[in-house]
Design an enzyme around this catalytic site. Structure first.
Site, PDB file in Angstrom:
ATOM      1  N   GLY A 132     -10.009  -9.699  -2.832  1.00 32.14           N
ATOM      2  CA  GLY A 132      -8.659 -10.135  -2.695  1.00 32.14           C
ATOM      3  C   GLY A 132      -7.958 -10.633  -0.847  1.00 32.14           C
ATOM      4  N   GLY A 163      -9.208  -7.305   1.270  1.00 28.80           N
ATOM      5  CA  GLY A 163     -10.718  -8.164   1.412  1.00 28.80           C
ATOM      6  C   GLY A 163     -11.145  -8.820   2.120  1.00 28.80           C
ATOM      7  CB  CYS A 220      -1.015   0.128   2.023  1.00 31.43           C
ATOM      8  SG  CYS A 220       0.046  -0.796   2.679  1.00 31.43           S
ATOM      9  CG  ASN A 221       4.306   1.812   2.794  1.00 37.18           C
ATOM     10  OD1 ASN A 221       4.451   0.524   2.550  1.00 37.18           O
ATOM     11  ND2 ASN A 221       4.509   2.375   3.470  1.00 37.18           N
ATOM     12  CB  SER A 241       5.050  -1.701   7.545  1.00 37.75           C
ATOM     13  OG  SER A 241       5.089  -3.393   7.289  1.00 37.75           O
TER      14      SER A 241
END
Length: 430
Positions: free
Chosen positions: A177, A180, A36-37, A95
Site C-alpha cells: 500500500g 509499502g 500510525c499514531n 507527527s
C-alpha cells in the site's frame, strides 16, 4: 499503544464509521483521519455534548473499551482549537516524526473518503482544503522536514545504526500500500540493491516490485505473505506495514527464519510500521533480532525537527488560523445582512403599495421617481451599518454584532429561510 491498536480504523472500515457518525441526529458532517499514531474524528455538530457522546459510543463499540477507559486517552478540541489542531497536524508539527509529509496524503485520503461517502459538506470541505494548503505552505516555506521525510526514513536510519558498516543490503517489505511504496522509495534512495515485496494480493506486490526496479533497485522480487520465512532467511531488514488487523509477522515466522539463516549472518532488524501492530511484540525477545516499532521511533533524535524550523511552522499555522477564522466569521454574518436588506425591500414595497392605494391617480413616472427615491434613502441608511458589521464580524467576538443586528431589526430565527440558516450554522466545529 494497545489502546490505539484497538481504536485503529482501516481504509476498509472508514466508510462504515463515517455512516455510523452521520446516524447521530447531532452530527451533520464528518471526517476520519488515521495515521500510525492517531485516530481523529472531525465532526460538524448541532449540539456539542450529545455529539461527543455519540462519537464516544461509536469508538467504544469498535474498540471494546469502556467509555470511561476510552475517555482517559481521548483529547477533545472544539471550534477554534479543533481547527488549530488540524492545521498543526497537516504541518507535521504533531507527527511522531516532526515534519513528515506523509500526513498530507493521509488527510487528503480522509477528505476523499468523506466526500465519496457524501458525509462532507461545506464546513469539512473548506476545513480540509485549507489544512492541506497550510501543510504545503509550511513544507515550502520552512525546513521542518529536513530531519526526516517520514517514519520510514527514521526507521531505516535506526536499522543502519544497528547493522553497522555493511548497512542494509537486502530488505523485505510486507505490504504494497501507501506505506509499502514509501518504504521502497526510501530503500532505493538509501542505495539498497535487493528487495522482496510481499503482499496478500500478489498482483499488487508485483506492481510495487516493478516500480522498485524503475526506481533503481537492481533486484526486486515479489510474492505472497506465505513466502515470509523463505524471504527473510538472508535479509538484513524486514519492514512490515500492511495496516491489517492482527499480527502478520508471528513469533514462529521470525524464529523459523532465524533458524534457516547462515551462521554469522548478523542482526535482523524488524521494523513494525503497522497500526495496529503487524509484528508480534514477542519477536523483540529473540536473540539476533532488533524490533523497531512506532513507540521506539518516537524516541529517535531524527524524529524531531530543528526547533527554529518548528517555530517558523507554528507561526505559519497561527497566521493561517487567523485568516481562516476571519473568513469564516465574515461569511457567517452575510445571511444576516442579506436578511436585513430583504426586510428593508419588503418594507419599501409594502409602503409603495399603500401609496398606490392612497393616490390611485399618481402618474407612472411620478410613482417610479418616488420609488427610486425611497429605495435610495433606505440603501444609504443601511450601507454604513452593514459594511461595519461585516468588518466587526471578523473580530473574535464578531458573532455578537450579527446577533445585535438581528435583535435591533427584529430578524428573529425563522423570519426568513436565510436568517434561520444563519442561526443554526454558528461557527464551524471539528
Amino acid at each position: 499503544m494497545p489502546v490505539l491498536e484497538k481504536l485503529a480504523i482501516t481504509e476498509t472500515d472508514r466508510p462504515k464509521v463515517l455512516h455510523q457518525l452521520l446516524e447521530s441526529p447531532h452530527i451533520d458532517e464528518a471526517m476520519v483521519v488515521t495515521t500510525c499514531n492517531r485516530v481523529e474524528i472531525y465532526a460538524v455538530v448541532e449540539a456539542f455534548h450529545p455529539a461527543l457522546e455519540a462519537v464516544g459510543e461509536i469508538l467504544a463499540r469498535r474498540s471494546g473499551l469502556a467509555l470511561s477507559e476510552l475517555s482517559q486517552h481521548a483529547f477533545v478540541r472544539y471550534s477554534e482549537a479543533a481547527v488549530h489542531h488540524l492545521f498543526s497536524v497537516a504541518s507535521g508539527l504533531d507527527s511522531m516524526v516532526v515534519g513528515e509529509q506523509q500526513i498530507l496524503g493521509q488527510i487528503r485520503s480522509a477528505y476523499a473518503a468523506s466526500d465519496e461517502e457524501q458525509v462532507a459538506g461545506k464546513v469539512i470541505h473548506d476545513l480540509a482544503q485549507r489544512a492541506l494548503h497550510v501543510g504545503k505552505r509550511v513544507h515550502t516555506d520552512t525546513g521542518i522536514d529536513r530531519a526526516g521525510a517520514s517514519v520510514v526514513s527514521v526507521a531505516l536510519e535506526r536499522a543502519e545504526k544497528v547493522l553497522g558498516e555493511g548497512g542494509v543490503g537486502k530488505a523485505v517489505v510486507i505490504g504494497a500500500g501507501a506505506m509499502g511504496s514509501l518504504a521502497v522509495a526510501h530503500l532505493a534512495r538509501a542505495g539498497v540493491r535487493d528487495i522482496t515485496v510481499l503482499n496478500r494480493t500478489v498482483e499488487k506486490a508485483e506492481r510495487l516490485a516493478t516500480a522498485a526496479v524503475e526506481a533503481g533497485i537492481a533486484a526486486a522480487r515479489s510474492g505472497s505473505i506465505d513466502d515470509l520465512v523463505a524471504a527473510t532467511t538472508d535479509a538484513d531488514v524486514l519492514i512490515a506495514c500492511t495496516g491489517a488487523v492482527g499480527s502478520v509477522v508471528t513469533l514462529a515466522d521470525v524464529h523459523s527464519a532465524l533458524a534457516a539463516r547462515a551462521a554469522g549472518s548478523g542482526e535482523l532488524v524488524v521494523c513494525d510500521l503497522g497500526l495496529p501492530r503487524d509484528v508480534d511484540a514477542a519477536v523483540a525477545g529473540l536473540p539476533g533480532v532488533t524490533l523497531v516499532d512506532i513507540e521506539a521511533l518516537a524516541r529517535e533524535p531524527g524524529a524531531q525537527a530543528a526547533e527554529e524550523d518548528a517555530e517558523k511552522a507554528r507561526l505559519i499555522v497561527k497566521d493561517e488560523l487567523t485568516q481562516y477564522l476571519t473568513a469564516q466569521r465574515s461569511a457567517e454574518v452575510t445571511p444576516t445582512v442579506t436578511a436585513l436588506r430583504r426586510r428593508a425591500a419588503e418594507v419599501v414595497e409594502s409602503e409603495l403599495l399603500r401609496l398606490d392605494a392612497r393616490l390611485p391617480g399618481m402618474q407612472g413616472d411620478h410613482r417610479d421617481e418616488v420609488a427610486q427615491t425611497v429605495r435610495r434613502v433606505v440603501d444609504k441608511l443601511l450601507h454604513a451599518p452593514t459594511v461595519r458589521v461585516k468588518a466587526l464580524a471578523a473580530t473574535p467576538q464578531g458573532d455578537s454584532y450579527a446577533a445585535a443586528l438581528r435583535e435591533l431589526f427584529e430578524l428573529a430565527p425563522g423570519a426568513t429561510g436565510v436568517v434561520s440558516a444563519a442561526e443554526t450554522t454558528e461557527e464551524p466545529r471539528a
